[in-house]
Write an enzyme that holds these catalytic residues in place. Structure first.
Site: not given
Length: 177
Positions: A29, A45, A48, A70, A82, A129
């Site tokens: 980002e 938001h 949201d 999303e 995270i 992960y």
């Protein structure tokens, strides 16, 4: 470690993270937001239903953020992200924070799948992960632009049934066949 909903009082911590080029590069980002812009985004938001943001706390201190983004209620999937504050890295909070966010997604939102994107060169994150149970579903070539170059990214996914098996969630009496 504790998670709780992100609140307006947390924005100074988010502001610090959002204005770190190295932190935002990990999320692919653009860095640098004004505090006013961040406040407006929060207000826009806060209701949201396609997002859930949680603060990760350690001993009452802001240690990071885990987000479900999303959120798709038809297909029952969401992206997870995270960030752990640099002074709290190396304390197991990334794994614990991810697990808490995943449990919320599967057990509260009734999601079927949670997915994420991670830079192929971020070996530490990929390891965490995989340890949680995420499987690599593919590699997106030169998919994200950060820090002046394009980055390959793994898309990794985790299904609710696989997560529940890995954490050995007890089966309720009324769910037994």
């Amino acid at each position: 470690m504790n998670i709780r909903p992100l609140e307006k009082k947390d924005l100074p911590h988010i502001y610090r993270q959002k204005n770190s080029r190295s932190v935002m590069a990990l999320w692919f980002e653009e860095p640098y937001n004004s505090f006013d812009e961040l406040s407006l985004l929060y207000d826009r938001h806060v209701l949201d239903q396609t997002e859930r943001r949680f603060v990760i706390e350690k001993n009452g201190d802001f240690a990071g953020v885990v987000e479900l983004m999303e959120i798709n209620t038809i297909h029952r999937h969401a992206e997870i992200q995270i960030i752990i504050d640099s002074k709290f890295q190396g304390h197991g909070l990334a794994q614990a924070g991810m697990q808490a966010g995943i449990e919320y997604g599967f057990n509260v939102l009734n999601l079927h799948k949670i997915y994420l994107y991670v830079d192929v060169d971020n070996a530490a994150a990929v390891h965490i992960y995989q340890k949680i149970g995420f499987q690599t579903e593919g590699c997106l070539k030169q998919h994200f632009y950060a820090e002046g170059e394009y980055h390959d990214s793994y898309m990794m996914g985790l299904f609710a049934k696989d997560f529940r098996k890995s954490v050995k969630v007890p089966v309720k009496a009324d769910e037994k066949a």
